[in-house]
Design an enzyme around this catalytic site. Sequence first.
Site, PDB file in Angstrom:
ATOM      1  N   GLU A   1     -21.585  -4.022 -15.927  1.00  0.00           N
ATOM      2  CA  GLU A   1     -22.022  -3.986 -14.531  1.00  0.00           C
ATOM      3  C   GLU A   1     -20.840  -3.929 -13.569  1.00  0.00           C
ATOM      4  OE1 GLU A   1     -24.829  -6.488 -11.394  1.00  0.00           O
ATOM      5  OE2 GLU A   1     -25.119  -6.684 -13.554  1.00  0.00           O
TER       6      GLU A   1
ATOM      7  N   LYS B   1     -29.309 -15.320 -11.667  1.00  0.00           N
ATOM      8  CA  LYS B   1     -28.907 -14.119 -12.411  1.00  0.00           C
ATOM      9  C   LYS B   1     -27.478 -13.734 -12.045  1.00  0.00           C
ATOM     10  CE  LYS B   1     -28.495  -9.462 -13.138  1.00  0.00           C
ATOM     11  NZ  LYS B   1     -27.508  -8.519 -12.540  1.00  0.00           N
TER      12      LYS B   1
ATOM     13  N   ASP C   1     -22.629 -16.896 -28.156  1.00  0.00           N
ATOM     14  CA  ASP C   1     -24.025 -16.461 -28.138  1.00  0.00           C
ATOM     15  C   ASP C   1     -24.540 -16.413 -26.699  1.00  0.00           C
ATOM     16  OD1 ASP C   1     -26.764 -16.105 -28.426  1.00  0.00           O
ATOM     17  OD2 ASP C   1     -26.927 -17.446 -30.154  1.00  0.00           O
TER      18      ASP C   1
ATOM     19  N   HIS D   1     -20.907  -3.283  -3.930  1.00  0.00           N
ATOM     20  CA  HIS D   1     -21.445  -3.004  -5.254  1.00  0.00           C
ATOM     21  C   HIS D   1     -21.607  -1.506  -5.478  1.00  0.00           C
ATOM     22  CE1 HIS D   1     -23.754  -3.767  -8.907  1.00  0.00           C
ATOM     23  NE2 HIS D   1     -24.622  -2.868  -8.480  1.00  0.00           N
TER      24      HIS D   1
END
Length: 433
Positions: free
Chosen positions: A83, A261, A277, A375
């Site tokens: 991202e 998030k 993990d 972004h």
Amino acid sequence: MMVTSRVPGFYKLSPEKRLELVASAAQLNDEEKQVLTGEQRFPLRIADAMIENVVGIMPIPLGIATNFKINGIDRLIPMATEEPSVVAAASNAARMSYELGGFFTSLSGSIMRGQIQVVELPDPYGAMARLYENKQAILDRCNAKDPTLVSLGGGAVDVEVHVMEQAKRPMLVLHLLVDTRDAMGANAVNTMAEAVAPFIEELTAGRVVLRIISNLADRRLVRARAVFSREQLGGDKIVENILLAYELAECDPYRAATHNKGIMNGISAVVLATGNDTRAVEAGAHAYAAKSGRYRSLTRWERNREGNLVGTIELPMAVGIVGGATKSHPTARLALKLMNIQSAAELAGSIAAVGLAQNLAALRALADEGIQKGHMALHARNLAIMAGANEEQIELVVQQAIREGDVRYDRIRELTQEWQRRHADGKGNRAQG
């Protein structure tokens, strides 16, 4: 390790120069540098040993976040993510806290829970009492399965027994508390739970069904704190807007989901880079965010007497530096070397610091110009590649799109085609001449 993680203009350097700087700081040899660049391929035989039905490798970009001072130590932070803006945002946010001391972290311990579910019980509360009466025998049987962990100061240390009154049928769950030290601990905990299951059945006169670790690692909480400069954030109005945005995340699960998030953008990138993990950490984080009965922010934001912004984060962090992909994956091993990590506690603290920085960066963007400007400028590079721009054309196309304030895919495709036509015409004219 390098004296400082403050590397002004790091993002302006070529990938080759960045690698040389990082390699010098971490004292990487030529072979290790080739692993990072992909010149030394990830062996298919190792991939085949890690998962089933292997046919190839899926590369993920590995970036370095700068400006992180954690408990007084400067660290370069490797982040594996696809991202755009994540690495840049974390680095920028860390810079705003650097002169005010950086990040300070703590860990509650390294205890993981194994759950042993017992059903078909004639007397659930009597069974609970018998399990507590035999606690030491249960622990001894568990520790016999992992003498190496015990020799390192870890092992099964306690039990908790819960009668599940909300269940439709009588059942209880024994929580096996295991100190896994510098390992994440899933294999150790699951092995112990399976080994002691027959003894649990004998003590309870019930039947054991599940014997598995819990990823809600609430006895392995990491905390991080930092102060961010009001001036560097953009002034009192930005600080106030950040606090208002945080307040919404605290009371509205729709906002909290996106808020958290963003935190996990940073956390998962470091967890993945170090071979840990990501799914376990993400599951634990989101479960912890809902521990009050309502899904809430994993961070807290306040304004101190000087008007600076104080951020804290608390969440489960089940990561390790021994076992699993942390040792079998060559890039994961190098990521830990780049960070100069010596313990799972140091790794957990560093990951939490990145999560806090990532959250600050997102909140600042939302409180000021909105999330899209920065972004999308970074995302434009991906769009240019999708549009077929070659290496020379990508930057030209991106800069033109940014000047126009239009980074939609259709416009970037038009710009790419225009540059390619010019290039083709230039070649044709030279050939005719």
